[in-house]
Write an enzyme that holds these catalytic residues in place. Structure first.
Site: not given
Length: 337
Positions: A160, A237, A333
């Site tokens: 990520r 998420s 995130e």
């Protein structure tokens, strides 16, 4: 360029959080980015708004990337090379490649957002990351006043993460990604490493799946587990799966034998953030209008009328609960603006 002023950004983020941009410009061609007046502007580059938490108003120029287009650039004995404009819807692009017989991206089906945003976060799901199939990224560099092409190996991809995040370009608006080229290998093998996908295929009695079969299975699993942002505002998420030292993972596994853990190449161990959040008592729990989804504890949802401050309060409460129970830090995130 003639930007609109005082624009409501609620429709442009999938958490449906309120906020306004002092100036807003939809960008449909790379040439629009070369306007000299943009260099000195305070800028933010927006894609699909599916990885964004608005914490209030933005007092600069918001450039909404909507550059269209997708095409086969070239083909050799080993792979197809496909280019897509930054504004293309990610899921639609993946399905388009499959209908043309170019497999490779199917495990990333139904991920919200745009093609241009995909490399920034190095989006991933069900055993695949964008980095696995990316060839190069092209973008306008406002400092150098030039269109740059960055090869995959120079993108510094990690979990990520990417060069674009590491340099802070996703926050300061230095580079606006205009297009991405993907390399899809002809030597395709189905990626069924995740039990959910293998089980879905078994339920459908598919022993030798095609790429389209994999995509269909991924879509079915995601639709069962994850809320539709159009119905229940969310940003997918919300936390990274934390990576901890092996000794800490072993200690946690001794205390919690069902803890999902995934050894990493560097010797550390990745833990399942959703499992940690659920065990900390936050699955389906809310703080005011913001909570964690009842079917997937990793997804933070806006139950109606939430602000960026509400999101930050719930985020902090979840982090504190996981920290207290497991001594593990959760990192969000999304980008906060």
């Amino acid at each position: 360029m003639n930007p609109s002023t005082n624009v409501d950004l609620t429709p442009f983020n999938t958490l449906a959080l309120p906020g306004r941009a002092a100036r807003y410009q939809k960008v449909t061609a790379p040439e629009a980015l070369t306007a000299p007046e943009l260099v000195k502007e305070k800028r933010f580059i927006l894609g699909g708004g599916s990885n964004l938490v608005l914490t209030g108003d933005f007092d600069g120029l918001l450039l909404h990337m909507a550059i269209p287009g997708k095409r086969l650039v070239k083909e050799d004995a080993e792979a197809w090379f496909i280019e897509a404009g930054a504004g293309e819807n990610w899921h639609d692009f993946v399905q388009w490649t499959l209908t043309r017989g170019w497999p490779g991206l199917e495990n990333l089906s139904l991920i919200p957002g745009t093609v241009g945003a995909a490399p920034i976060q190095n989006i991933g799901a069900y055993g695949l990351e964008v980095a696995d199939c990316l060839h190069s990224v092209t973008g306008w560099d406002f400092e150098k006043k030039a269109l740059l092409t960055i090869d995959r190996d120079d993108c510094r991809f990690a979990y990520r993460d990417s060069l674009f995040k590491q340099q802070g370009w996703h926050l300061n608006g230095r580079i606006a990604i205009t297009s991405v080229i993907f390399r899809l290998a002809k030597a395709w093998q189905p990626n069924m490493r995740y039990a959910d996908i293998a089980q879905e295929l078994a339920t459908r009695k598919i022993a030798a799946p095609s790429a389209q079969d994999i995509a269909t299975a991924v879509i079915a699993v995601r639709q069962r587990k994850l809320p539709d942002p159009a119905v229940t505002p969310n940003a997918g998420s919300f936390f990274h799966n934390p990576v901890v030292e092996a000794i800490q993972a072993e200690a946690l596994a001794d205390a919690y034998p069902t803890l999902p853990r995934y050894p990493q190449p560097d010797g550390r161990v990745k833990l399942a953030a959703g499992w940690l959040i659920e065990q900390a008592g936050w699955k389906g729990k809310a703080l005011g209008p913001v909570g964690m989804y009842e079917k997937q504890a990793l997804v933070l949802v806006n139950r109606g009328g939430a602000t960026g401050q509400d999101v930050q309060r719930t985020m902090a409460a979840v982090q504190a609960a996981v920290r207290e129970k497991f001594a593990v830090e959760l990192t969000p995130e999304p980008i906060f603006l």
